[in-house]
Design an enzyme around this catalytic site. Structure first.
Site, PDB file in Angstrom:
ATOM      1  N   GLY A  93       0.777  -1.230   0.000  1.00  0.00           N
ATOM      2  CA  GLY A  93       0.000   0.000   0.000  1.00  0.00           C
ATOM      3  C   GLY A  93       0.801   1.268   0.000  1.00  0.00           C
TER       4      GLY A  93
ATOM      5  CD  GLU B  25       1.237  -9.915   0.628  1.00  0.00           C
ATOM      6  OE1 GLU B  25       1.209 -11.143   0.749  1.00  0.00           O
ATOM      7  OE2 GLU B  25       0.221  -9.197   0.746  1.00  0.00           O
ATOM      8  N   PRO B  26       4.758  -5.135  -1.372  1.00  0.00           N
ATOM      9  CG  PRO B  26       6.970  -4.450  -1.697  1.00  0.00           C
ATOM     10  CD  PRO B  26       6.126  -5.427  -0.923  1.00  0.00           C
ATOM     11  N   GLY B  27       3.639  -3.553  -4.350  1.00  0.00           N
ATOM     12  CA  GLY B  27       3.390  -3.796  -5.767  1.00  0.00           C
ATOM     13  C   GLY B  27       3.518  -2.518  -6.559  1.00  0.00           C
ATOM     14  NE  ARG B  28      -0.805   2.228  -5.845  1.00  0.00           N
ATOM     15  CZ  ARG B  28      -2.002   2.318  -6.406  1.00  0.00           C
ATOM     16  NH1 ARG B  28      -2.153   3.009  -7.521  1.00  0.00           N
ATOM     17  NH2 ARG B  28      -3.050   1.748  -5.852  1.00  0.00           N
TER      18      ARG B  28
ATOM     19  NE  ARG C 227      -4.630   3.470 -10.840  1.00  0.00           N
ATOM     20  CZ  ARG C 227      -4.231   4.657 -10.388  1.00  0.00           C
ATOM     21  NH1 ARG C 227      -3.697   5.549 -11.234  1.00  0.00           N
ATOM     22  NH2 ARG C 227      -4.368   4.981  -9.124  1.00  0.00           N
TER      23      ARG C 227
ATOM     24  CE1 TYR D  37     -10.413   2.418  -7.935  1.00  0.00           C
ATOM     25  CE2 TYR D  37      -8.366   2.445  -9.174  1.00  0.00           C
ATOM     26  CZ  TYR D  37      -9.347   1.752  -8.505  1.00  0.00           C
ATOM     27  OH  TYR D  37      -9.247   0.389  -8.390  1.00  0.00           O
TER      28      TYR D  37
ATOM     29  CB  CYS E 141     -17.991   4.243 -28.597  1.00  0.00           C
ATOM     30  SG  CYS E 141     -19.541   4.960 -29.155  1.00  0.00           S
TER      31      CYS E 141
ATOM     32  CE1 TYR F 113      -3.313  -3.156  -8.572  1.00  0.00           C
ATOM     33  CE2 TYR F 113      -1.915  -1.325  -7.938  1.00  0.00           C
ATOM     34  CZ  TYR F 113      -2.460  -2.564  -7.676  1.00  0.00           C
ATOM     35  OH  TYR F 113      -2.121  -3.214  -6.508  1.00  0.00           O
TER      36      TYR F 113
END
Length: 430
Positions: free
Chosen positions: A246, A288-291, A328, A332, A359, A389
């Site tokens: 996160g 668990e880092p991802g971004r 995204r 968001y 469209c 993402y």
């Protein structure tokens, strides 16, 4: 971002390569990932575990941020584990030669087929989300003569100050067991009496794109208190603590991100203090880092099409991508930095709306974006910090093909995910 610059032609460069040349060579839309930056961040995390936990831990790349074979190969070579959240991610990791023992399998509604596959592959840890899943996993494991190591996903009740769609640690969440209701403690007691599973740890994840230290420190304290409470009530001492990910990245100047080792240091201090306070052993730590590993390493390149000015209203700058390669903004209202890659010297003297080609009237990538007024059809536009993402959430809306992914390293570029063709789109049609 230290991987983004410009050259003597006033062209944007990514990892030292000319973005305009990349667009010409591989076409647009194009996802570009900087391998050196990815490796550098992975190394920062791993070194932090070595420094603050004496190596008693494992960094697991949260592959939902960007899942393909090459990223698993890179993570493996850097000594990382990985977090997978579906049978498809698990298959991709194993197909890339990733050691299943270093995989953590998540998901709030895993199917029997996925659980069977995880057991077949001898996945290192399965994070159980609910009692029904625990019962199904026990039954499947018994049939397969397996005893998987499990963790429980816990909701620590922490407000992460992030978008409501990506807050996962509070009690009103589809994920995990609540602490406040006693549900989490009851789950632990049930697991200790359940056949064919081995409870090894607990897990929490409080949300995504968080720029504050305090929520992570608070979550660590809550989880250590829970481990102590479990030992006091049951005599069982939990050996592993997974604190999820996160950590925020920089999308625009509004994002004041903290250096990742700082997170690790502050959380480590809290965990050590709690271990001493409760007289419990220091658990094996997983994160668990991802971004934060891939987000800033990614840039998406587009070719500009029509520029449409509505006097007194707004100017639309259309690109050859949109919500199918980056959903995204429509999900968001995520903000990005936009660069005229073919003329970085031009002043950003106009407010524009970046319009996708789908469209759908809401197919936009940004509104009120500061951008050079000299932009015209045929120019190359770059959107920064799209490594997380974007590819992983891409779709075939309007039957648009998912773009290719190119990895750049040391002056070279290579395709790591082929772009889809029209034939690919219709391949499974009957």
């Amino acid at each position: 971002m230290n991987n983004i610059s410009s050259n003597s032609k006033n062209h944007l460069t990514i990892g030292g390569l000319d973005a305009v040349d990349l667009a010409a060579q591989f076409g647009t839309p194009l996802y570009v990932m900087d391998e050196n930056l990815i490796r550098s961040i992975m190394q920062q995390y791993k070194q932090s575990v070595d420094k603050f936990y004496n190596g008693n831990g494992l960094i697991c790349f949260a592959s939902k941020a960007f899942s393909c074979k090459e990223i698993y190969r890179i993570a493996k070579s850097e000594g990382l584990g990985a977090d997978v959240v579906s049978g498809g991610e698990l298959y991709t990791a194993v197909s890339a030669g990733f050691d299943p023992a270093n995989l953590v399998f998540h998901g709030n509604n895993k199917s029997n087929k996925e659980l069977e596959y995880a057991l077949e592959q001898n996945v290192g840890r399965i994070v159980v989300d609910n009692i029904e899943e625990l019962e199904r996993l026990s039954a499947i494991a018994k049939k397969m003569n397996k005893t998987p190591s499990i963790m429980f996903r816990i909701k620590p009740g922490i407000d992460a100050h992030t978008h409501s769609f990506v807050m996962t640690g509070q009690i009103d969440s589809k994920y995990g067991f609540a602490l406040e209701t006693g549900e989490a403690m009851a789950a632990v007691k049930t697991a200790l009496k359940t056949d064919c599973v081995k409870l090894v740890g607990v897990h929490c994840h409080i949300g995504s794109q968080i720029h504050e230290l305090e929520p992570f420190v608070a979550a660590a304290k809550v989880m250590m208190d829970f481990i102590a409470a479990v030992k006091k009530e049951t005599g069982f001492e939990i050996n592993e603590l997974n604190l999820g990910g996160g950590y925020g990245i920089r999308y625009t100047d509004e994002d004041d991100r903290i250096e990742y080792p700082k997170y690790m240091e502050e959380v480590s201090a809290a965990i050590h203090a709690k271990a001493q306070e409760h007289n419990i052993k220091l658990p094996f730590i997983l994160m668990e880092p991802g971004r934060s590993i891939v987000g800033e390493a990614g840039t998406t390149l587009y070719t500009v099409g029509a520029v449409k000015e509505i006097p007194g209203i707004r100017t639309y700058v259309s690109i050859d991508g949109g919500m199918f390669d980056n959903p995204r903004y429509i999900l968001y209202q995520s903000k990005y930095d936009f660069v005229l890659a073919s003329n970085t010297a031009a002043p950003a003297d106009k407010k524009i709306t970046v319009a996708g080609k789908c469209c759908e009237s809401g197919d936009l990538l940004g509104e009120g974006v500061s951008f050079p007024s000299c932009v015209k059809g045929g120019d190359i536009m770059a959107v920064l910090s799209t490594g997380a993402y974007n590819y992983s959430m891409a779709s075939n809306y309007n039957r648009n093909p998912v773009p290719p992914v190119v990895m750049v390293k040391d002056g070279n570029a290579r395709i790591v995910v082929k772009g889809q063709t029209y034939e690919d789109l219709a391949r499974n049609d009957i």
